[in-house]
Design a protein around this motif. Structure first.
Motif, PDB file in Angstrom:
ATOM      1  N   PRO A 112      36.068  60.299  55.153  1.00 17.98           N
ATOM      2  CA  PRO A 112      36.994  61.419  54.966  1.00 17.98           C
ATOM      3  C   PRO A 112      38.445  60.965  55.011  1.00 17.98           C
ATOM      4  O   PRO A 112      38.800  60.056  55.757  1.00 17.98           O
ATOM      5  N   THR A 113      39.284  61.619  54.217  1.00 18.74           N
ATOM      6  CA  THR A 113      40.704  61.286  54.189  1.00 18.74           C
ATOM      7  C   THR A 113      41.511  62.481  54.660  1.00 18.74           C
ATOM      8  O   THR A 113      41.099  63.630  54.547  1.00 18.74           O
ATOM      9  N   GLY A 114      42.691  62.176  55.180  1.00 24.75           N
ATOM     10  CA  GLY A 114      43.564  63.214  55.698  1.00 24.75           C
ATOM     11  C   GLY A 114      44.046  62.843  57.076  1.00 24.75           C
ATOM     12  O   GLY A 114      43.851  61.713  57.540  1.00 24.75           O
ATOM     13  N   SER A 115      44.669  63.777  57.766  1.00 22.22           N
ATOM     14  CA  SER A 115      45.171  63.548  59.110  1.00 22.22           C
ATOM     15  C   SER A 115      44.469  64.464  60.088  1.00 22.22           C
ATOM     16  O   SER A 115      44.193  65.626  59.781  1.00 22.22           O
ATOM     17  N   VAL A 116      44.194  63.930  61.274  1.00 17.45           N
ATOM     18  CA  VAL A 116      43.586  64.702  62.352  1.00 17.45           C
ATOM     19  C   VAL A 116      44.499  64.597  63.561  1.00 17.45           C
ATOM     20  O   VAL A 116      44.942  63.509  63.922  1.00 17.45           O
ATOM     21  N   LEU A 117      44.766  65.733  64.184  1.00 20.35           N
ATOM     22  CA  LEU A 117      45.517  65.746  65.428  1.00 20.35           C
ATOM     23  C   LEU A 117      44.519  65.708  66.577  1.00 20.35           C
ATOM     24  O   LEU A 117      43.718  66.632  66.749  1.00 20.35           O
ATOM     25  N   ALA A 124      48.477  63.127  72.736  1.00 19.89           N
ATOM     26  CA  ALA A 124      48.174  63.560  71.378  1.00 19.89           C
ATOM     27  C   ALA A 124      48.443  62.419  70.411  1.00 19.89           C
ATOM     28  O   ALA A 124      49.351  61.605  70.627  1.00 19.89           O
ATOM     29  N   ALA A 125      47.638  62.368  69.352  1.00 17.17           N
ATOM     30  CA  ALA A 125      47.844  61.368  68.309  1.00 17.17           C
ATOM     31  C   ALA A 125      47.551  62.002  66.962  1.00 17.17           C
ATOM     32  O   ALA A 125      46.516  62.663  66.797  1.00 17.17           O
ATOM     33  N   GLY A 180      42.852  54.954  60.102  1.00 12.25           N
ATOM     34  CA  GLY A 180      42.976  54.994  61.557  1.00 12.25           C
ATOM     35  C   GLY A 180      44.391  54.783  62.047  1.00 12.25           C
ATOM     36  O   GLY A 180      44.622  54.668  63.252  1.00 12.25           O
ATOM     37  N   THR A 181      45.360  54.747  61.149  1.00 12.76           N
ATOM     38  CA  THR A 181      46.757  54.551  61.524  1.00 12.76           C
ATOM     39  C   THR A 181      47.286  55.775  62.271  1.00 12.76           C
ATOM     40  O   THR A 181      47.043  56.914  61.868  1.00 12.76           O
ATOM     41  N   ARG A 182      48.016  55.515  63.352  1.00 13.41           N
ATOM     42  CA  ARG A 182      48.645  56.602  64.105  1.00 13.41           C
ATOM     43  C   ARG A 182      50.036  56.858  63.533  1.00 13.41           C
ATOM     44  O   ARG A 182      50.915  56.018  63.647  1.00 13.41           O
ATOM     45  N   ARG A 183      50.218  58.029  62.962  1.00 15.74           N
ATOM     46  CA  ARG A 183      51.536  58.374  62.439  1.00 15.74           C
ATOM     47  C   ARG A 183      52.469  58.801  63.566  1.00 15.74           C
ATOM     48  O   ARG A 183      53.661  58.484  63.553  1.00 15.74           O
ATOM     49  N   VAL A 184      51.929  59.539  64.523  1.00 12.47           N
ATOM     50  CA  VAL A 184      52.717  60.045  65.641  1.00 12.47           C
ATOM     51  C   VAL A 184      51.854  59.987  66.899  1.00 12.47           C
ATOM     52  O   VAL A 184      50.662  60.288  66.846  1.00 12.47           O
ATOM     53  N   VAL A 241      38.299  57.676  67.907  1.00 16.16           N
ATOM     54  CA  VAL A 241      36.913  58.149  67.867  1.00 16.16           C
ATOM     55  C   VAL A 241      36.883  59.656  67.660  1.00 16.16           C
ATOM     56  O   VAL A 241      36.091  60.189  66.871  1.00 16.16           O
ATOM     57  N   MET A 242      37.753  60.377  68.375  1.00 14.50           N
ATOM     58  CA  MET A 242      37.820  61.825  68.226  1.00 14.50           C
ATOM     59  C   MET A 242      38.173  62.211  66.788  1.00 14.50           C
ATOM     60  O   MET A 242      37.546  63.112  66.206  1.00 14.50           O
ATOM     61  N   ALA A 243      39.181  61.559  66.234  1.00  9.46           N
ATOM     62  CA  ALA A 243      39.624  61.902  64.880  1.00  9.46           C
ATOM     63  C   ALA A 243      38.517  61.671  63.861  1.00  9.46           C
ATOM     64  O   ALA A 243      38.292  62.511  62.972  1.00  9.46           O
ATOM     65  N   ARG A 244      37.831  60.557  63.968  1.00 11.94           N
ATOM     66  CA  ARG A 244      36.766  60.262  63.008  1.00 11.94           C
ATOM     67  C   ARG A 244      35.585  61.216  63.162  1.00 11.94           C
ATOM     68  O   ARG A 244      34.983  61.637  62.171  1.00 11.94           O
ATOM     69  N   ALA A 245      35.261  61.566  64.401  1.00  4.61           N
ATOM     70  CA  ALA A 245      34.168  62.528  64.607  1.00  4.61           C
ATOM     71  C   ALA A 245      34.522  63.894  64.015  1.00  4.61           C
ATOM     72  O   ALA A 245      33.687  64.544  63.368  1.00  4.61           O
ATOM     73  N   ALA A 246      35.760  64.330  64.241  1.00  6.28           N
ATOM     74  CA  ALA A 246      36.182  65.615  63.698  1.00  6.28           C
ATOM     75  C   ALA A 246      36.191  65.603  62.170  1.00  6.28           C
ATOM     76  O   ALA A 246      35.749  66.562  61.517  1.00  6.28           O
TER      77      ALA A 246
END
Length: 402
Positions: A7-12, A23-24, A31-35, A392-397
């Motif tokens: 999946p592509t996009g951003s996850v908070l 928060a990330a 997997g890059t952290r923008r913020v 891990v959280m972002a990828r699971a979501a």
């Protein structure tokens, strides 16, 4: 774990503590952290707000006395474009109870089920639910996903998750071993497989999360097959202020002698025990290490018990693995305390585990070496690897909504 092509996009990712919110904003699939944002309450005074956006870092104080205000601060850091591009918001939940066993998109039914589990982890879940409610209100058009620390242990075999108690306790009340720190155990298991250049499914690992909370897990064929925490995060290893394993008969004895009730005793086991109870000085390994160097015998005893119980657990977890390819230490203490790592591994030489003292002293950050390795060449190996729960959280979501 979702890699390139997923999946592509951003996850908070929102990782809520009792008085903090990490928060990330994670871009996928890279997997890059923008913020990254840390909101840290300082009691009755203003909260600390630290923000990293690329190479830019800022710090401020804000009025954020509760988790709803912390969430508002995090959302306020994001630009309009970043909020618009959100694929999902991922929330770390320590315990999902018997009803929510895997990561789940949050609707009202899931929210109610998580509320039912709040009493199983009272130090963590109520605060996380307050943050979840605030985030759903602030970002109502984005899917919200509960990512559970218990989910990684959902495939524990029955021989590992059952207690030797009456069947009705299990069947009617759900008294069983759930396991915790799953996001951290999954993170470092994935990472060490990459650093070893081997498929995760081919490895027999013990992952050891050491911090104020502590647990170990046996990872075989890429899944957790046993772990030290149980029905609640109180079972298992000695922790900062938590006792870990204790004979239940001791509680009956103390109750009989003092008149204390169950809730009062559990409060003591959660907040006044562990390293703090043993040393009478501190729950902080850094402070205890300094005190030990200055000759404090209580500090030395506390650290020795902490290491001994961790080493004993590692050896026990080799049983379900049938062997050991690597031991991975993580968490604030596992990543940063050379004293604790040497104290644990020094008790495990009979398993073939040894340390390279120079690598251990620099926490595996050797120039020209494999990052994280703190043992000489050979098998089994020992590693100190920073956990990345938010990834891990972002990828699971993303997998659930993408």
């Amino acid at each position: 774990m979702t890699h390139a092509g997923g999946p592509t996009g951003s996850v908070l990712a929102l990782n809520c503590g009792s008085s903090t919110l990490k928060a990330a904003l994670v871009d996928l699939p890279s997997g890059t952290r923008r913020v990254t944002v840390l909101v840290e309450s300082r009691g009755s005074g203003p909260a600390r707000l630290a923000v990293h956006r690329g190479a830019e870092a800022t710090e401020d104080t804000i009025d954020a006395g509760d988790h709803a205000a912390m969430v508002a601060a995090v959302v306020g850091v994001l630009t309009v474009g970043e909020r618009r591009d959100l694929l999902a918001v991922a929330h770390r939940l320590v315990h999902g109870g018997a009803q929510v066993r895997d990561h789940a998109v949050v609707d009202d039914a899931v929210r109610d089920a998580l509320e039912d589990a709040a009493g199983l982890a009272p130090l963590h879940v109520p605060a996380a639910l307050r943050a979840l409610d605030a985030a759903r209100a602030a970002l109502p058009d984005v899917p919200h996903v509960a990512t559970l620390d218990t989910a990684y242990h959902r495939e524990l075999p029955e021989v590992a998750f059952r207690y030797a108690v009456p069947e009705a306790w299990y069947a009617d009340l759900g008294v069983r071993r759930y396991g915790f720190h799953g996001l951290s155990h999954q993170s470092v298991a994935d990472q060490v497989a990459g650093r070893l250049g081997r498929p995760l499914a081919s490895l027999r690992l013990v992952t050891l999360h050491l911090g104020n909370g502590c647990s170990a897990a046996a990872v075989r064929d890429g899944v957790s097959v046993d772990t030290t925490m149980g029905f609640t995060p109180l079972e298992g290893l000695v922790m900062g202020t938590r006792s870990g394993d204790i004979d239940a008969g001791a509680l009956a004895y103390v109750a009989g002698r003092t008149g204390a009730g169950v809730a009062e005793l559990v409060e003591v086991l959660n907040h006044e025990s562990g390293l703090l109870g043993l040393s009478g000085l501190s729950h902080d390994v850094r402070e205890l290490t300094e005190a030990e160097a200055e000759g404090s015998l209580p500090a030395a005893l506390a650290l020795d018990v902490y290491c001994y119980r961790a080493a004993k657990a590692v050896a026990a977890l080799v049983v379900p693995l049938g062997g050991l390819d690597a031991l991975v230490l993580t968490g604030g203490v596992g990543e940063h305390s050379a004293r604790v790592r040497s104290g644990v591994v020094g008790l495990l030489t009979h398993l073939g585990l040894t340390l390279d003292d120079e690598l251990n002293a620099v926490h595996g950050l050797a120039v020209g070496g494999v990052p994280g390795r703190i043992s000489p060449p050979g098998n089994p190996s020992v590693w100190a690897i920073p956990t990345d729960e938010e990834l891990v959280m972002a990828r699971a979501a993303a997998l659930l909504v993408g």
